[in-house]
Design a protein around this motif. Structure first.
Motif, mmCIF file in Angstrom:
data_model
loop_
_atom_site.group_PDB
_atom_site.id
_atom_site.type_symbol
_atom_site.label_atom_id
_atom_site.label_comp_id
_atom_site.label_asym_id
_atom_site.label_seq_id
_atom_site.Cartn_x
_atom_site.Cartn_y
_atom_site.Cartn_z
ATOM 1 N N ARG A 112 0.832 -1.213 0.000
ATOM 2 C CA ARG A 112 0.000 0.000 0.000
ATOM 3 C C ARG A 112 0.867 1.263 0.000
ATOM 4 O O ARG A 112 0.609 2.200 -0.732
ATOM 5 C CB ARG A 112 -0.922 -0.048 1.229
ATOM 6 C CG ARG A 112 -1.908 1.086 1.302
ATOM 7 C CD ARG A 112 -3.005 0.957 0.273
ATOM 8 N NE ARG A 112 -3.992 2.018 0.413
ATOM 9 C CZ ARG A 112 -4.521 2.683 -0.604
ATOM 10 N NH1 ARG A 112 -4.210 2.378 -1.850
ATOM 11 N NH2 ARG A 112 -5.395 3.637 -0.391
ATOM 12 N N ARG A 113 1.928 1.256 0.841
ATOM 13 C CA ARG A 113 2.824 2.424 0.884
ATOM 14 C C ARG A 113 3.447 2.664 -0.494
ATOM 15 O O ARG A 113 3.450 3.783 -1.013
ATOM 16 C CB ARG A 113 3.939 2.212 1.917
ATOM 17 C CG ARG A 113 5.059 3.268 1.815
ATOM 18 C CD ARG A 113 6.153 3.103 2.855
ATOM 19 N NE ARG A 113 5.635 3.388 4.189
ATOM 20 C CZ ARG A 113 5.492 2.490 5.148
ATOM 21 N NH1 ARG A 113 5.862 1.245 4.968
ATOM 22 N NH2 ARG A 113 4.991 2.845 6.311
ATOM 23 N N THR A 114 3.941 1.591 -1.094
ATOM 24 C CA THR A 114 4.625 1.693 -2.386
ATOM 25 C C THR A 114 3.668 2.197 -3.459
ATOM 26 O O THR A 114 4.017 3.060 -4.269
ATOM 27 C CB THR A 114 5.213 0.313 -2.763
ATOM 28 O OG1 THR A 114 6.030 -0.129 -1.678
ATOM 29 C CG2 THR A 114 6.047 0.396 -4.038
ATOM 30 N N GLU A 115 2.440 1.685 -3.413
ATOM 31 C CA GLU A 115 1.410 2.098 -4.372
ATOM 32 C C GLU A 115 1.085 3.586 -4.229
ATOM 33 O O GLU A 115 1.041 4.332 -5.213
ATOM 34 C CB GLU A 115 0.151 1.252 -4.094
ATOM 35 C CG GLU A 115 -1.068 1.627 -4.905
ATOM 36 C CD GLU A 115 -2.291 0.786 -4.500
ATOM 37 O OE1 GLU A 115 -2.441 0.441 -3.300
ATOM 38 O OE2 GLU A 115 -3.092 0.490 -5.388
ATOM 39 N N LEU A 116 0.890 4.032 -2.997
ATOM 40 C CA LEU A 116 0.538 5.435 -2.779
ATOM 41 C C LEU A 116 1.699 6.360 -3.143
ATOM 42 O O LEU A 116 1.491 7.416 -3.744
ATOM 43 C CB LEU A 116 0.094 5.652 -1.320
ATOM 44 C CG LEU A 116 -1.227 4.979 -0.931
ATOM 45 C CD1 LEU A 116 -1.500 5.125 0.565
ATOM 46 C CD2 LEU A 116 -2.395 5.557 -1.741
ATOM 47 N N LEU A 117 2.923 5.948 -2.798
ATOM 48 C CA LEU A 117 4.093 6.775 -3.159
ATOM 49 C C LEU A 117 4.201 6.890 -4.674
ATOM 50 O O LEU A 117 4.475 7.964 -5.205
ATOM 51 C CB LEU A 117 5.385 6.182 -2.574
ATOM 52 C CG LEU A 117 5.545 6.256 -1.046
ATOM 53 C CD1 LEU A 117 6.769 5.455 -0.598
ATOM 54 C CD2 LEU A 117 5.654 7.710 -0.555
ATOM 55 N N ASP B 57 1.801 6.847 -6.690
ATOM 56 C CA ASP B 57 0.726 7.756 -7.105
ATOM 57 C C ASP B 57 1.022 9.207 -6.748
ATOM 58 O O ASP B 57 0.166 10.072 -6.931
ATOM 59 C CB ASP B 57 -0.602 7.355 -6.445
ATOM 60 C CG ASP B 57 -1.251 6.161 -7.145
ATOM 61 O OD1 ASP B 57 -0.792 5.806 -8.246
ATOM 62 O OD2 ASP B 57 -2.201 5.599 -6.575
ATOM 63 N N TRP C 217 1.878 10.381 -3.570
ATOM 64 C CA TRP C 217 1.693 10.777 -2.166
ATOM 65 C C TRP C 217 3.060 10.965 -1.519
ATOM 66 O O TRP C 217 4.039 10.336 -1.923
ATOM 67 C CB TRP C 217 0.943 9.685 -1.396
ATOM 68 C CG TRP C 217 -0.485 9.466 -1.771
ATOM 69 C CD1 TRP C 217 -1.003 9.379 -3.029
ATOM 70 C CD2 TRP C 217 -1.574 9.263 -0.867
ATOM 71 N NE1 TRP C 217 -2.349 9.138 -2.969
ATOM 72 C CE2 TRP C 217 -2.727 9.057 -1.655
ATOM 73 C CE3 TRP C 217 -1.690 9.226 0.522
ATOM 74 C CZ2 TRP C 217 -3.985 8.825 -1.086
ATOM 75 C CZ3 TRP C 217 -2.940 8.980 1.088
ATOM 76 C CH2 TRP C 217 -4.079 8.799 0.285
ATOM 77 N N THR D 172 1.865 11.893 4.113
ATOM 78 C CA THR D 172 0.435 11.640 3.852
ATOM 79 C C THR D 172 0.154 10.130 3.847
ATOM 80 O O THR D 172 -0.911 9.704 4.293
ATOM 81 C CB THR D 172 -0.052 12.298 2.542
ATOM 82 O OG1 THR D 172 0.813 11.921 1.482
ATOM 83 C CG2 THR D 172 -0.092 13.808 2.653
ATOM 84 N N VAL D 173 1.109 9.346 3.379
ATOM 85 C CA VAL D 173 0.944 7.885 3.459
ATOM 86 C C VAL D 173 0.834 7.461 4.923
ATOM 87 O O VAL D 173 -0.042 6.667 5.296
ATOM 88 C CB VAL D 173 2.129 7.141 2.782
ATOM 89 C CG1 VAL D 173 2.043 5.637 3.040
ATOM 90 C CG2 VAL D 173 2.180 7.433 1.286
ATOM 91 N N GLU E 179 -2.508 8.299 6.333
ATOM 92 C CA GLU E 179 -3.517 7.372 5.815
ATOM 93 C C GLU E 179 -3.446 6.019 6.544
ATOM 94 O O GLU E 179 -4.471 5.463 6.951
ATOM 95 C CB GLU E 179 -3.310 7.191 4.295
ATOM 96 C CG GLU E 179 -4.169 6.128 3.635
ATOM 97 C CD GLU E 179 -5.653 6.470 3.578
ATOM 98 O OE1 GLU E 179 -6.051 7.554 4.062
ATOM 99 O OE2 GLU E 179 -6.422 5.630 3.062
ATOM 100 N N CYS F 106 -6.285 4.250 8.766
ATOM 101 C CA CYS F 106 -6.793 2.903 8.447
ATOM 102 C C CYS F 106 -6.604 1.932 9.603
ATOM 103 O O CYS F 106 -7.395 1.010 9.774
ATOM 104 C CB CYS F 106 -6.109 2.351 7.199
ATOM 105 S SG CYS F 106 -6.556 3.234 5.706
#
Ligand code: FO1
Length: 326
Positions: A105-110, A112, A114, A118-119, A122, A126
């Protein structure tokens, strides 16, 4: 609620730091608590961005952490690691099956766009953490590496710490990228507003050191102290030994004393109070000479009650001084 409205900032590394932060939360339920967490031991493995200290704090505060190891998720399995080994992947850094979700999730948001802060916000949301703000020290990339005594070669921190089990001698530490690192949003504001700034029982070189080396953080602590904020450190060493991690060995290898005093010397000019164990009370006078008031109490955090008790000792002394205006 105890310590209602008190603004507390905790500078934290991984295992020891997360426990003390949890103790602060338990002992000061009415406080406004912010953890500023080291990110210099973050690294990329299997293409995933891992932020061990941030995740340890996240898991500790959401009751997910494996309290025996101090990191990772309680009851996690490592099936993916075994499957990874089967296809020729490296498995010296053990990522649990559930823990992997955090890194995905961290890698995906970064990717994108983020920022790490902000990660982190989030993930905090969560995981249901509502009573503590968790801030990475910076959104820029900083990477600790250590210089091996034997070969003179610089190696990334996790390679030394996990792969080599911190079982080799080092002679230097550096934080690549630290010159360009700016405090993450909210870091300076939290320090400037704080009534208490706690230096958690974390490694002074590789956990608290990088946080203090981020541009402007030391100056913000100085300003906070000038307007009356109190600062307190908790020794990660008890009788010359750590509960977890290589701090004692690192002190010696980097030319310092492997004692509570050796740790305190890394914080000269920064701390009002320093909590030490009775076993180290012979060092109390030397601490006073460094300008730190020694708080002598059992410094081992045995379970949740131990964490809370330790935090309470610091909180009570800070409250007492605030009332007395000393
Ligand atoms: N520490 C270990 O000693 N071995 C591991 O395999 C390991 C995996 C790991 C995975 C995720 C995570 O968030 C932390 C992990 N840690 C592991 C702990 C961690 O690397 C260190 O405790 C910190 O970097 C020191 O602050």
């Amino acid at each position: 609620l105890a310590f209602s409205g008190l603004k507390i900032v905790a500078l934290s590394g991984g295992v020891g730091g997360s426990r003390f932060v949890r103790g602060l939360r338990a002992s000061a339920p009415g406080a406004n608590l912010t953890a500023i967490v080291n990110t210099a031991d973050d690294f990329t493995v299997h293409g995933l961005r891992v932020s061990p200290d941030v995740d340890t704090v996240l898991y500790a505060l959401s009751n997910l952490v494996d309290d025996t190891r101090g990191w990772g998720i309680r009851g996690d399995t490592f099936k993916t690691m075994r499957a990874l080994e089967r296809v020729g992947g490296e498995t010296w850094f053990q990522l649990g099956d559930q823990d992997l979700a955090t890194h995905l999730r961290r890698t995906e948001l970064l990717a994108d766009g983020w920022s790490p802060s902000t990660v982190t916000a989030e993930l905090t949301r969560c995981l249901g953490i509502r009573d503590v703000t968790i801030l990475p020290m910076t959104d820029q990339r900083v990477e600790t590496s250590v210089r091996l005594e034997a070969s003179g070669e610089w190696v990334p921190f996790q390679e030394y710490f996990v792969r080599q089990r911190a079982d080799v001698s080092i002679k230097d530490v550096r934080f690549e990228g630290i010159e360009r690192a700016k405090p993450a949003p909210g870091v300076i504001e939290a320090i400037e507003a704080a009534d208490l700034i706690a230096f958690c029982p974390s490694n002074p070189f590789v956990s608290i050191g990088p946080i203090l080396a981020v541009d402007g953080i030391r100056e913000a602590i100085d300003r906070a102290r000038q307007r009356g904020a109190r600062t307190a450190g908790v020794s990660p060493l008890i009788g010359g030994h750590t509960i977890k991690g290589p701090a004692a060995r690192m002190l010696v290898e980097l030319g310092h004393e492997a004692t509570t005093l050796g740790v305190a010397r890394q914080y000269v000019g920064l701390l009002d109070l320093f909590l030490i164990d009775p076993i180290d009370k012979a060092q109390a006078d030397a601490l006073r000479q460094l300008g730190m008031h020694p708080l002598v109490t059992d410094a081992r955090m045995r379970g949740r009650r131990g964490e809370a008790r330790l935090a309470r000792v610091v909180l009570r002394e800070v409250e007492r001084r605030r009332r007395a205006g000393s």
